[in-house]
Design a protein around this motif. Structure first.
Motif, PDB file in Angstrom:
ATOM      1  N   ASP A   3       8.614  -6.030  -1.359  1.00  0.00           N
ATOM      2  CA  ASP A   3       9.828  -5.277  -1.702  1.00  0.00           C
ATOM      3  C   ASP A   3      10.599  -4.901  -0.435  1.00  0.00           C
ATOM      4  O   ASP A   3      11.832  -4.969  -0.401  1.00  0.00           O
ATOM      5  CB  ASP A   3       9.475  -4.005  -2.476  1.00  0.00           C
ATOM      6  CG  ASP A   3       8.977  -4.307  -3.888  1.00  0.00           C
ATOM      7  OD1 ASP A   3       9.219  -5.436  -4.359  1.00  0.00           O
ATOM      8  OD2 ASP A   3       8.358  -3.416  -4.491  1.00  0.00           O
ATOM      9  N   ALA A   4       9.864  -4.507   0.601  1.00  0.00           N
ATOM     10  CA  ALA A   4      10.518  -4.130   1.855  1.00  0.00           C
ATOM     11  C   ALA A   4      11.218  -5.334   2.475  1.00  0.00           C
ATOM     12  O   ALA A   4      12.350  -5.217   2.981  1.00  0.00           O
ATOM     13  CB  ALA A   4       9.485  -3.564   2.828  1.00  0.00           C
ATOM     14  N   ILE A   5      10.580  -6.485   2.435  1.00  0.00           N
ATOM     15  CA  ILE A   5      11.187  -7.692   2.993  1.00  0.00           C
ATOM     16  C   ILE A   5      12.455  -8.054   2.225  1.00  0.00           C
ATOM     17  O   ILE A   5      13.476  -8.422   2.811  1.00  0.00           O
ATOM     18  CB  ILE A   5      10.174  -8.851   2.990  1.00  0.00           C
ATOM     19  CG1 ILE A   5       9.069  -8.579   4.034  1.00  0.00           C
ATOM     20  CG2 ILE A   5      10.860 -10.186   3.290  1.00  0.00           C
ATOM     21  CD1 ILE A   5       7.934  -9.580   4.022  1.00  0.00           C
ATOM     22  N   GLU A   6      12.403  -7.921   0.917  1.00  0.00           N
ATOM     23  CA  GLU A   6      13.592  -8.216   0.096  1.00  0.00           C
ATOM     24  C   GLU A   6      14.744  -7.287   0.472  1.00  0.00           C
ATOM     25  O   GLU A   6      15.904  -7.709   0.569  1.00  0.00           O
ATOM     26  CB  GLU A   6      13.257  -8.055  -1.388  1.00  0.00           C
ATOM     27  CG  GLU A   6      12.386  -9.161  -1.969  1.00  0.00           C
ATOM     28  CD  GLU A   6      13.157 -10.460  -2.173  1.00  0.00           C
ATOM     29  OE1 GLU A   6      14.379 -10.488  -1.944  1.00  0.00           O
ATOM     30  OE2 GLU A   6      12.529 -11.453  -2.544  1.00  0.00           O
ATOM     31  N   LYS A   7      14.445  -6.025   0.694  1.00  0.00           N
ATOM     32  CA  LYS A   7      15.494  -5.084   1.088  1.00  0.00           C
ATOM     33  C   LYS A   7      16.086  -5.469   2.442  1.00  0.00           C
ATOM     34  O   LYS A   7      17.303  -5.407   2.652  1.00  0.00           O
ATOM     35  CB  LYS A   7      14.942  -3.665   1.146  1.00  0.00           C
ATOM     36  CG  LYS A   7      14.776  -2.997  -0.219  1.00  0.00           C
ATOM     37  CD  LYS A   7      14.464  -1.522  -0.044  1.00  0.00           C
ATOM     38  CE  LYS A   7      14.456  -0.806  -1.389  1.00  0.00           C
ATOM     39  NZ  LYS A   7      14.232   0.657  -1.228  1.00  0.00           N
ATOM     40  N   LEU A   8      15.235  -5.850   3.364  1.00  0.00           N
ATOM     41  CA  LEU A   8      15.713  -6.207   4.700  1.00  0.00           C
ATOM     42  C   LEU A   8      16.552  -7.484   4.674  1.00  0.00           C
ATOM     43  O   LEU A   8      17.513  -7.618   5.442  1.00  0.00           O
ATOM     44  CB  LEU A   8      14.528  -6.365   5.665  1.00  0.00           C
ATOM     45  CG  LEU A   8      13.754  -5.076   5.980  1.00  0.00           C
ATOM     46  CD1 LEU A   8      12.560  -5.380   6.867  1.00  0.00           C
ATOM     47  CD2 LEU A   8      14.654  -4.046   6.643  1.00  0.00           C
ATOM     48  N   VAL A   9      16.195  -8.411   3.799  1.00  0.00           N
ATOM     49  CA  VAL A   9      17.010  -9.617   3.639  1.00  0.00           C
ATOM     50  C   VAL A   9      18.436  -9.226   3.243  1.00  0.00           C
ATOM     51  O   VAL A   9      19.421  -9.822   3.697  1.00  0.00           O
ATOM     52  CB  VAL A   9      16.397 -10.569   2.593  1.00  0.00           C
ATOM     53  CG1 VAL A   9      17.381 -11.672   2.211  1.00  0.00           C
ATOM     54  CG2 VAL A   9      15.111 -11.190   3.134  1.00  0.00           C
ATOM     55  N   GLY A  10      18.549  -8.192   2.413  1.00  0.00           N
ATOM     56  CA  GLY A  10      19.855  -7.693   1.995  1.00  0.00           C
ATOM     57  C   GLY A  10      20.435  -6.675   2.959  1.00  0.00           C
ATOM     58  O   GLY A  10      21.436  -6.033   2.630  1.00  0.00           O
ATOM     59  N   GLU A  17       9.259   6.875   4.306  1.00  0.00           N
ATOM     60  CA  GLU A  17       8.025   6.665   3.554  1.00  0.00           C
ATOM     61  C   GLU A  17       7.760   5.180   3.313  1.00  0.00           C
ATOM     62  O   GLU A  17       6.602   4.739   3.285  1.00  0.00           O
ATOM     63  CB  GLU A  17       8.097   7.397   2.213  1.00  0.00           C
ATOM     64  CG  GLU A  17       8.136   8.911   2.321  1.00  0.00           C
ATOM     65  CD  GLU A  17       9.527   9.443   2.690  1.00  0.00           C
ATOM     66  OE1 GLU A  17      10.501   8.644   2.689  1.00  0.00           O
ATOM     67  OE2 GLU A  17       9.632  10.646   2.988  1.00  0.00           O
ATOM     68  N   GLU A  18       8.837   4.399   3.146  1.00  0.00           N
ATOM     69  CA  GLU A  18       8.663   2.964   2.909  1.00  0.00           C
ATOM     70  C   GLU A  18       8.089   2.259   4.134  1.00  0.00           C
ATOM     71  O   GLU A  18       7.174   1.437   4.016  1.00  0.00           O
ATOM     72  CB  GLU A  18      10.001   2.324   2.521  1.00  0.00           C
ATOM     73  CG  GLU A  18      10.484   2.682   1.128  1.00  0.00           C
ATOM     74  CD  GLU A  18      11.837   2.060   0.836  1.00  0.00           C
ATOM     75  OE1 GLU A  18      11.893   1.153  -0.024  1.00  0.00           O
ATOM     76  OE2 GLU A  18      12.840   2.472   1.449  1.00  0.00           O
ATOM     77  N   VAL A  22       4.597   0.305   4.630  1.00  0.00           N
ATOM     78  CA  VAL A  22       4.541  -1.075   5.132  1.00  0.00           C
ATOM     79  C   VAL A  22       3.558  -1.171   6.283  1.00  0.00           C
ATOM     80  O   VAL A  22       2.768  -2.120   6.373  1.00  0.00           O
ATOM     81  CB  VAL A  22       5.942  -1.553   5.580  1.00  0.00           C
ATOM     82  CG1 VAL A  22       5.838  -2.844   6.388  1.00  0.00           C
ATOM     83  CG2 VAL A  22       6.832  -1.780   4.367  1.00  0.00           C
ATOM     84  N   LEU A  23       3.585  -0.182   7.179  1.00  0.00           N
ATOM     85  CA  LEU A  23       2.657  -0.194   8.299  1.00  0.00           C
ATOM     86  C   LEU A  23       1.218  -0.146   7.811  1.00  0.00           C
ATOM     87  O   LEU A  23       0.345  -0.846   8.332  1.00  0.00           O
ATOM     88  CB  LEU A  23       2.955   0.984   9.233  1.00  0.00           C
ATOM     89  CG  LEU A  23       2.412   0.949  10.667  1.00  0.00           C
ATOM     90  CD1 LEU A  23       0.927   1.241  10.730  1.00  0.00           C
ATOM     91  CD2 LEU A  23       2.715  -0.397  11.335  1.00  0.00           C
ATOM     92  N   THR A  24       0.982   0.652   6.779  1.00  0.00           N
ATOM     93  CA  THR A  24      -0.362   0.702   6.192  1.00  0.00           C
ATOM     94  C   THR A  24      -0.764  -0.669   5.661  1.00  0.00           C
ATOM     95  O   THR A  24      -1.906  -1.137   5.871  1.00  0.00           O
ATOM     96  CB  THR A  24      -0.409   1.736   5.054  1.00  0.00           C
ATOM     97  OG1 THR A  24      -0.087   3.026   5.578  1.00  0.00           O
ATOM     98  CG2 THR A  24      -1.790   1.785   4.411  1.00  0.00           C
ATOM     99  N   ALA A  25       0.152  -1.346   4.993  1.00  0.00           N
ATOM    100  CA  ALA A  25      -0.125  -2.694   4.481  1.00  0.00           C
ATOM    101  C   ALA A  25      -0.402  -3.673   5.617  1.00  0.00           C
ATOM    102  O   ALA A  25      -1.295  -4.529   5.523  1.00  0.00           O
ATOM    103  CB  ALA A  25       1.054  -3.187   3.637  1.00  0.00           C
ATOM    104  N   ILE A  26       0.341  -3.541   6.710  1.00  0.00           N
ATOM    105  CA  ILE A  26       0.129  -4.419   7.870  1.00  0.00           C
ATOM    106  C   ILE A  26      -1.267  -4.224   8.440  1.00  0.00           C
ATOM    107  O   ILE A  26      -1.979  -5.191   8.726  1.00  0.00           O
ATOM    108  CB  ILE A  26       1.202  -4.144   8.944  1.00  0.00           C
ATOM    109  CG1 ILE A  26       2.551  -4.707   8.495  1.00  0.00           C
ATOM    110  CG2 ILE A  26       0.799  -4.744  10.292  1.00  0.00           C
ATOM    111  CD1 ILE A  26       3.704  -4.343   9.412  1.00  0.00           C
ATOM    112  N   GLY A  54       8.713   6.281  10.535  1.00  0.00           N
ATOM    113  CA  GLY A  54       7.767   5.893   9.502  1.00  0.00           C
ATOM    114  C   GLY A  54       6.676   4.984  10.034  1.00  0.00           C
ATOM    115  O   GLY A  54       5.489   5.148   9.702  1.00  0.00           O
ATOM    116  N   LEU A  55       7.053   4.026  10.871  1.00  0.00           N
ATOM    117  CA  LEU A  55       6.058   3.148  11.489  1.00  0.00           C
ATOM    118  C   LEU A  55       5.109   3.955  12.374  1.00  0.00           C
ATOM    119  O   LEU A  55       3.893   3.736  12.363  1.00  0.00           O
ATOM    120  CB  LEU A  55       6.745   2.059  12.309  1.00  0.00           C
ATOM    121  CG  LEU A  55       7.541   1.012  11.533  1.00  0.00           C
ATOM    122  CD1 LEU A  55       8.293   0.100  12.488  1.00  0.00           C
ATOM    123  CD2 LEU A  55       6.623   0.180  10.635  1.00  0.00           C
ATOM    124  N   ALA A  56       5.672   4.893  13.131  1.00  0.00           N
ATOM    125  CA  ALA A  56       4.838   5.714  14.002  1.00  0.00           C
ATOM    126  C   ALA A  56       3.852   6.557  13.191  1.00  0.00           C
ATOM    127  O   ALA A  56       2.674   6.669  13.543  1.00  0.00           O
ATOM    128  CB  ALA A  56       5.718   6.620  14.871  1.00  0.00           C
TER     129      ALA A  56
END
Length: 338
Positions: A3-10, A17-18, A22-26, A54-56
């Motif tokens: 979902d995050a990648i789709e948003k960034l594409v747009g 929080e998103e 994402v960092l947790t998923a990574i 958020g990444l931090a």
């Protein structure tokens, strides 16, 4: 992650929080192609302060924490300026500690330069890979400790190979100063580009920092006697921008970039040790300048000028060398006891 990648594409911005999720998923071993896509798309869109914060936060949630007290200081830069100077922030750390600050420095080995903070400290004799109890003891008893990033952020092993294969700057290039495992309340943070300073300042206001100075001087990610510097002062949720001239404001003579040039770990360790023992010159001036502003940031000095004078005193008297030697001895003792 998808979902995050789709948003960034747009070209949509992500909420704090998103990006934390994402960092947790990574760190939970996301697919390398997805990690690469996320990092490249985020850079292409342009990172926001919420995204960086958020990444931090995601990284710090998985870090090994260090309890070194509530009011520790870090002196750190993003790296990436390519100038090849001696380890100014690392040397400034020792001066600040000798002058009374409690400094918990977070760093690693060299990535883009000949000598990183871990490299020069190891050559100076510091046990660089202590666990949290040893680091906390060093900070409390000698005023300074070092946290070796790979030990405290084991999840970075997932991201490292992707970053290496991409060979372009990503958000991770600016996260380092925000990832201190001791949650440093105060900081002197150097950035490799002046355009990065507002993003860094806005991000750290979201991370609970009490006070930090985000600085850039003459193309370098630290203060230098080479010329003026831009400063973004972060105090709680407010920021203030100003310019300082080391010669005009602190009486520090101007120097050239060549005067600050370093080399490998052995050379840089010798340069720093000589300065700690009282040797004067451009490198000593640069260390006193950065330590002085750091002392003001954490409240040990009432003004940067007072801080520079305090740093100069411990540098000229040899007290900085005594602080280093005490740190080396205690770190090695802690290492043996682990």
């Amino acid at each position: 992650m998808r979902d995050a990648i789709e948003k960034l594409v747009g070209r949509e911005d992500l909420a704090l929080e998103e990006t934390r999720d994402v960092l947790t998923a990574i760190l939970d071993n996301a697919d390398a192609a997805q990690i690469a896509a996320f990092l490249v798309l985020l850079r292409a869109k342009g990172e926001t302060a919420d995204e960086i914060a958020g990444l931090a936060l995601g990284m710090k949630a998985r870090a090994i924490a260090v309890d070194a007290g509530n009011d520790v200081l870090d002196i750190v830069g993003t790296g990436g300026d390519g100038a090849g100077t001696v380890n100014i922030s690392t040397g400034s750390t020792v001066l600040a500690a000798a002058a009374g600050a409690k400094v918990a420095k977070h760093g690693s080995r060299s990535v883009s330069s000949l000598c990183g903070s871990a490299d020069v400290l190891e050559k100076l004799g510091v046990a660089i890979d202590l666990g949290p109890e040893g680091v906390a003891r060093c900070v409390k008893e000698t005023g300074v400790g070092f946290m070796f990033a790979p030990r405290y952020h084991p999840g970075m092993a997932t991201v490292g190979p992707v970053r290496k294969s991409l060979r372009v700057r990503t958000a991770f290039n600016i996260l380092g100063p925000m990832l201190n495992p001791a949650s440093a309340s105060y900081g002197l943070i150097g950035v490799y580009s002046n355009s990065l300073a507002p993003l860094m300042a806005d991000a750290i206001t979201r991370l609970g920092t009490k006070k930090a100075l985000v600085v850039h001087s003459m193309g370098l990610d630290e203060l230098t006697p080479c010329g003026p510097a831009d400063v973004l002062e972060v105090s709680g949720s407010t920021t203030r921008k100003y310019t300082i001239d080391p010669q005009r404001d602190c009486g520090i003579p101007k120097c050239t970039l060549e005067d600050l040039t370093g080399g490998d770990a052995e050379l840089n360790a010798k340069i720093l040790r000589d300065v700690f023992a009282g040797k004067e010159g451009a490198v000593a001036d640069a260390l006193c300048l950065n330590a002085g502003f750091a002392l003001a940031a954490c409240g040990e000095a009432s003004t940067p000028q007072e801080g520079v004078a305090m740093a100069r005193e411990v540098q000229r008297s040899g007290k900085a060398l005594k602080t280093l030697d005490s740190w080396v001895a205690l770190s090695q003792e802690c290492k043996k006891n682990e």
